[in-house]
Scaffold this active site. Structure first.
Site, PDB file in Angstrom:
ATOM      1  N   THR A 124       0.828  -1.210   0.000  1.00  0.00           N
ATOM      2  CA  THR A 124       0.000   0.000   0.000  1.00  0.00           C
ATOM      3  C   THR A 124       0.865   1.263   0.000  1.00  0.00           C
ATOM      4  OG1 THR A 124      -1.378   1.309   1.512  1.00  0.00           O
ATOM      5  CG2 THR A 124      -0.138  -0.441   2.519  1.00  0.00           C
ATOM      6  N   ASP A 125       0.308   2.352  -0.507  1.00  0.00           N
ATOM      7  CA  ASP A 125       1.040   3.623  -0.461  1.00  0.00           C
ATOM      8  C   ASP A 125       1.193   4.117   0.979  1.00  0.00           C
ATOM      9  OD1 ASP A 125      -1.611   4.375   0.026  1.00  0.00           O
ATOM     10  OD2 ASP A 125      -1.668   5.948  -1.509  1.00  0.00           O
ATOM     11  N   GLU A 126       0.426   3.546   1.904  1.00  0.00           N
ATOM     12  CA  GLU A 126       0.485   4.035   3.293  1.00  0.00           C
ATOM     13  C   GLU A 126       1.842   3.757   3.942  1.00  0.00           C
ATOM     14  OE1 GLU A 126      -3.080   3.497   5.597  1.00  0.00           O
ATOM     15  OE2 GLU A 126      -4.293   3.348   3.782  1.00  0.00           O
ATOM     16  N   TYR A 149      -1.125  -0.437  11.238  1.00  0.00           N
ATOM     17  CA  TYR A 149      -1.405  -1.105   9.956  1.00  0.00           C
ATOM     18  C   TYR A 149      -0.279  -0.862   8.957  1.00  0.00           C
ATOM     19  CZ  TYR A 149      -3.173  -1.443   5.158  1.00  0.00           C
ATOM     20  OH  TYR A 149      -3.293  -1.720   3.820  1.00  0.00           O
ATOM     21  N   SER A 150       0.047   0.425   8.726  1.00  0.00           N
ATOM     22  CA  SER A 150       1.049   0.705   7.693  1.00  0.00           C
ATOM     23  C   SER A 150       2.437   0.234   8.123  1.00  0.00           C
ATOM     24  CB  SER A 150       1.056   2.182   7.314  1.00  0.00           C
ATOM     25  OG  SER A 150       1.149   3.019   8.438  1.00  0.00           O
ATOM     26  N   LYS A 153       2.573  -3.393   7.235  1.00  0.00           N
ATOM     27  CA  LYS A 153       2.718  -3.603   5.786  1.00  0.00           C
ATOM     28  C   LYS A 153       4.145  -3.263   5.340  1.00  0.00           C
ATOM     29  CE  LYS A 153      -0.069  -4.557   3.149  1.00  0.00           C
ATOM     30  NZ  LYS A 153      -0.564  -5.902   2.653  1.00  0.00           N
TER      31      LYS A 153
HETATM   32  P1  NAD Z   1      -9.957  -6.901   3.196  1.00  0.00           P
HETATM   33  O1  NAD Z   1      -9.855  -6.612   4.649  1.00  0.00           O
HETATM   34  O2  NAD Z   1     -11.250  -6.605   2.481  1.00  0.00           O
HETATM   35  O3  NAD Z   1      -9.629  -8.437   2.923  1.00  0.00           O
HETATM   36  C1  NAD Z   1      -8.612  -9.126   3.586  1.00  0.00           C
HETATM   37  C2  NAD Z   1      -8.844 -10.618   3.385  1.00  0.00           C
HETATM   38  O4  NAD Z   1      -7.760 -11.331   4.003  1.00  0.00           O
HETATM   39  C3  NAD Z   1     -10.140 -11.138   4.033  1.00  0.00           C
HETATM   40  O5  NAD Z   1     -10.822 -11.972   3.132  1.00  0.00           O
HETATM   41  C4  NAD Z   1      -9.637 -11.908   5.248  1.00  0.00           C
HETATM   42  O6  NAD Z   1     -10.493 -12.984   5.606  1.00  0.00           O
HETATM   43  C5  NAD Z   1      -8.290 -12.404   4.753  1.00  0.00           C
HETATM   44  N1  NAD Z   1      -7.353 -12.711   5.840  1.00  0.00           N
HETATM   45  C6  NAD Z   1      -7.067 -11.935   6.927  1.00  0.00           C
HETATM   46  N2  NAD Z   1      -6.157 -12.548   7.707  1.00  0.00           N
HETATM   47  C7  NAD Z   1      -5.851 -13.729   7.106  1.00  0.00           C
HETATM   48  C8  NAD Z   1      -4.950 -14.782   7.401  1.00  0.00           C
HETATM   49  N3  NAD Z   1      -4.198 -14.758   8.501  1.00  0.00           N
HETATM   50  N4  NAD Z   1      -4.873 -15.824   6.547  1.00  0.00           N
HETATM   51  C9  NAD Z   1      -5.637 -15.868   5.429  1.00  0.00           C
HETATM   52  N5  NAD Z   1      -6.509 -14.899   5.093  1.00  0.00           N
HETATM   53  C10 NAD Z   1      -6.609 -13.834   5.921  1.00  0.00           C
HETATM   54  O7  NAD Z   1      -8.751  -6.110   2.530  1.00  0.00           O
HETATM   55  P2  NAD Z   1      -8.624  -5.436   1.094  1.00  0.00           P
HETATM   56  O8  NAD Z   1      -9.063  -4.028   1.187  1.00  0.00           O
HETATM   57  O9  NAD Z   1      -9.195  -6.335   0.056  1.00  0.00           O
HETATM   58  O10 NAD Z   1      -7.040  -5.409   0.947  1.00  0.00           O
HETATM   59  C11 NAD Z   1      -6.344  -6.524   0.414  1.00  0.00           C
HETATM   60  C12 NAD Z   1      -4.855  -6.230   0.394  1.00  0.00           C
HETATM   61  O11 NAD Z   1      -4.590  -5.061  -0.360  1.00  0.00           O
HETATM   62  C13 NAD Z   1      -4.268  -5.974   1.790  1.00  0.00           C
HETATM   63  O12 NAD Z   1      -2.999  -6.595   1.852  1.00  0.00           O
HETATM   64  C14 NAD Z   1      -4.130  -4.463   1.851  1.00  0.00           C
HETATM   65  O13 NAD Z   1      -3.067  -4.101   2.684  1.00  0.00           O
HETATM   66  C15 NAD Z   1      -3.841  -4.129   0.395  1.00  0.00           C
HETATM   67  N6  NAD Z   1      -4.270  -2.793  -0.040  1.00  0.00           N
HETATM   68  C16 NAD Z   1      -5.545  -2.367   0.187  1.00  0.00           C
HETATM   69  C17 NAD Z   1      -5.937  -1.109  -0.277  1.00  0.00           C
HETATM   70  C18 NAD Z   1      -7.358  -0.611  -0.091  1.00  0.00           C
HETATM   71  O14 NAD Z   1      -7.641   0.543  -0.419  1.00  0.00           O
HETATM   72  N7  NAD Z   1      -8.279  -1.423   0.381  1.00  0.00           N
HETATM   73  C19 NAD Z   1      -5.017  -0.298  -0.943  1.00  0.00           C
HETATM   74  C20 NAD Z   1      -3.711  -0.784  -1.156  1.00  0.00           C
HETATM   75  C21 NAD Z   1      -3.357  -2.036  -0.702  1.00  0.00           C
HETATM   76  P1  TYD Z   2     -10.215   4.575   5.152  1.00  0.00           P
HETATM   77  O1  TYD Z   2     -11.278   4.197   4.184  1.00  0.00           O
HETATM   78  O2  TYD Z   2     -10.243   3.978   6.524  1.00  0.00           O
HETATM   79  O3  TYD Z   2      -8.820   4.325   4.433  1.00  0.00           O
HETATM   80  P2  TYD Z   2      -7.313   4.740   4.884  1.00  0.00           P
HETATM   81  O4  TYD Z   2      -7.332   5.265   6.255  1.00  0.00           O
HETATM   82  O5  TYD Z   2      -6.602   3.432   4.788  1.00  0.00           O
HETATM   83  O6  TYD Z   2      -6.872   5.739   3.876  1.00  0.00           O
HETATM   84  O7  TYD Z   2     -10.247   6.152   5.343  1.00  0.00           O
HETATM   85  C1  TYD Z   2     -10.120   7.031   4.235  1.00  0.00           C
HETATM   86  C2  TYD Z   2     -10.142   8.452   4.772  1.00  0.00           C
HETATM   87  O8  TYD Z   2     -11.447   8.706   5.322  1.00  0.00           O
HETATM   88  C3  TYD Z   2      -9.164   8.691   5.908  1.00  0.00           C
HETATM   89  O9  TYD Z   2      -8.654  10.019   5.801  1.00  0.00           O
HETATM   90  C4  TYD Z   2     -10.010   8.574   7.155  1.00  0.00           C
HETATM   91  C5  TYD Z   2     -11.373   9.081   6.692  1.00  0.00           C
HETATM   92  N1  TYD Z   2     -12.547   8.503   7.391  1.00  0.00           N
HETATM   93  C6  TYD Z   2     -13.509   9.350   7.958  1.00  0.00           C
HETATM   94  O10 TYD Z   2     -13.409  10.587   7.905  1.00  0.00           O
HETATM   95  N2  TYD Z   2     -14.581   8.770   8.595  1.00  0.00           N
HETATM   96  C7  TYD Z   2     -14.732   7.415   8.696  1.00  0.00           C
HETATM   97  O11 TYD Z   2     -15.714   6.953   9.322  1.00  0.00           O
HETATM   98  C8  TYD Z   2     -13.753   6.572   8.076  1.00  0.00           C
HETATM   99  C9  TYD Z   2     -13.870   5.070   8.159  1.00  0.00           C
HETATM  100  C10 TYD Z   2     -12.674   7.160   7.426  1.00  0.00           C
END
Ligand code: NAD
Ligand code: TYD
Length: 335
Positions: A124-126, A149-150, A153
């Site tokens: 992630t960019d985080e 979290y970040s 990662k």
């Molecule tokens: P999500 O939380 O929707 O899904 C995570 C999945 O991983 C779930 O299905 C969960 O059951 C599974 N999981 C958790 N712990 C596990 C374990 N120990 N063993 C096997 N499975 C497990 O997350 P997402 O938003 O789909 O993100 C997926 C990946 O992409 C993550 O690694 C996240 O860091 C990365 N990512 C997400 C975003 C975003 O905006 N959502 C952006 C950049 C990178």
């Molecule tokens: P989020 O979707 O949790 O993603 P990330 O923190 O990984 O970027 O949050 C996106 C942005 O929205 C972040 O600046 C936090 C803000 N946010 C709110 O203002 N209210 C909320 O209830 C949530 C979940 C996020």
């Protein structure tokens, strides 16, 4: 090609499994997912019964389970499995370290022992922390994570680097900006605000709402991953983004307008500790080196996403009526 996808029952993972089987119908996909609160088999219900798709419930940190799966033969690993929500990481960091760091290491170790041809780590960019002023993160930007979290990662990214340098494991890392689209768990900003607005419930904006995220439609992230899986150079990092910076208040306004809801639903609530002010991704490396381009303009992606949540109310109502209620109470009651 046989791919082990981990975390494939979550938001991006499920979109990726569907995408990869659509563009490579001859591939075999094994989806390993623990089905935590964020994993949902309904996200892949349409793939049930397909001969080249198999679901396995389990933990990426379970070395014995991994041994059995890798012994069956795996060409590539795509690791989505993670604890992914910043607010939950602030509340309880332990799970994040267990899955995101130790889980990734267990997976790397199995991939090393069985000599897989490709290990794609979804980062992630985080990991770059927060941007002050102009500019965007490049692959050379220093790691400066600010949330548990970040930080977890970033740690996984460093382990990936070490497995490439030390063992020649062909690891590639992608660092993508904030995703939105179908099947996103309604704890994250966009699906939370869409579903709250639909129920005429308050939209809790943290702090002044002027925090900036760089948004990408999930299908564009999937097409980037497909490209990196096949053509990315081992040991390299590729940033992925779609040049769509928006403040949280702009996102809120878009949702309210599209749903024809009143701005009176907006509530400014207590800020998130350590809240990163701005993310922005420079994705010129993947664009010039691998020829990838995002295809979905932000307005179109948002319209499709809002439409998806309107058409799939049973999907999110079921989630929001379960243990999620407790989470929501805990997180937002005294905010
Ligand atoms: P999500 O939380 O929707 O899904 C995570 C999945 O991983 C779930 O299905 C969960 O059951 C599974 N999981 C958790 N712990 C596990 C374990 N120990 N063993 C096997 N499975 C497990 O997350 P997402 O938003 O789909 O993100 C997926 C990946 O992409 C993550 O690694 C996240 O860091 C990365 N990512 C997400 C975003 C975003 O905006 N959502 C952006 C950049 C990178
Ligand atoms: P989020 O979707 O949790 O993603 P990330 O923190 O990984 O970027 O949050 C996106 C942005 O929205 C972040 O600046 C936090 C803000 N946010 C709110 O203002 N209210 C909320 O209830 C949530 C979940 C996020």
């Amino acid at each position: 090609m046989k791919i082990l996808v981990t975390g494939g029952a979550g938001f991006i993972g499920s979109n990726f499994v569907r995408y990869i089987l659509e563009v490579h119908p001859d591939y075999e996909v094994v989806n390993l997912d623990l089905l935590t609160y964020a994993g949902n088999l309904e996200n892949l219900a349409d793939l049930e019964g397909r001969e080249n798709y198999r679901f396995v419930r389990g933990d990426i940190a379970d070395a014995g389970l991994l041994d059995g799966l890798f012994a069956e033969g795996v060409d590539g690993v795509v690791n989505f499995a993670a604890e992914s929500h910043v607010d939950r990481s602030i509340e309880d960091p332990g799970h994040f370290l267990a899955t995101n760091i130790l889980g990734t290491q267990a997976l790397l170790e199995a991939a090393r022992r069985y000599r897989v041809n490709r290990f794609l780590q979804i980062s992630t960019d985080e990991v770059y922390g927060s941007l002050a002023g102009e500019g965007a993160f490049t692959e050379e930007s220093p790691l400066a994570p600010n949330s548990p979290y970040s930080a977890s990662k970033a740690s996984a990214d460093l382990l990936c680097r070490a497995y490439w340098k030390t063992y020649d494991l062909p690891v590639v890392v992608t660092r993508c900006s904030n995703n939105y689209g179908p099947f996103q768990f309604p704890e994250k900003l966009i699906p939370l605000f869409i579903t709250n607005a639909l129920a005429d419930e308050p939209l809790p904006v943290y702090g002044d709402g002027l925090y900036v995220r760089d948004w990408i439609y999930v299908r564009d992230h999937c097409s980037a991953l497909d490209r990196v899986l096949h053509d990315g150079r081992p040991g390299e990092i590729y940033n992925v983004g779609a040049d769509a910076e928006r403040t949280n208040l702009e996102i809120t306004q878009t949702i309210l307008e599209k749903l024809d809801k009143d701005a009176g639903l907006v509530r400014h609530v207590k800020d998130r500790p350590g809240h990163d002010r701005r993310y922005a991704i420079d994705s010129s490396k993947i664009q010039t080196e691998l020829g990838w381009r995002p295809e979905t303009p932000f307005q179109d992606g948002m319209a499709d996403t809002i439409d998806w949540y309107l058409r799939n109310e049973p999907w999110w109502q079921k989630i929001k009526s379960g243990e999620y209620r407790e989470y929501y109470e805990r997180m937002y009651r005294n905010r």
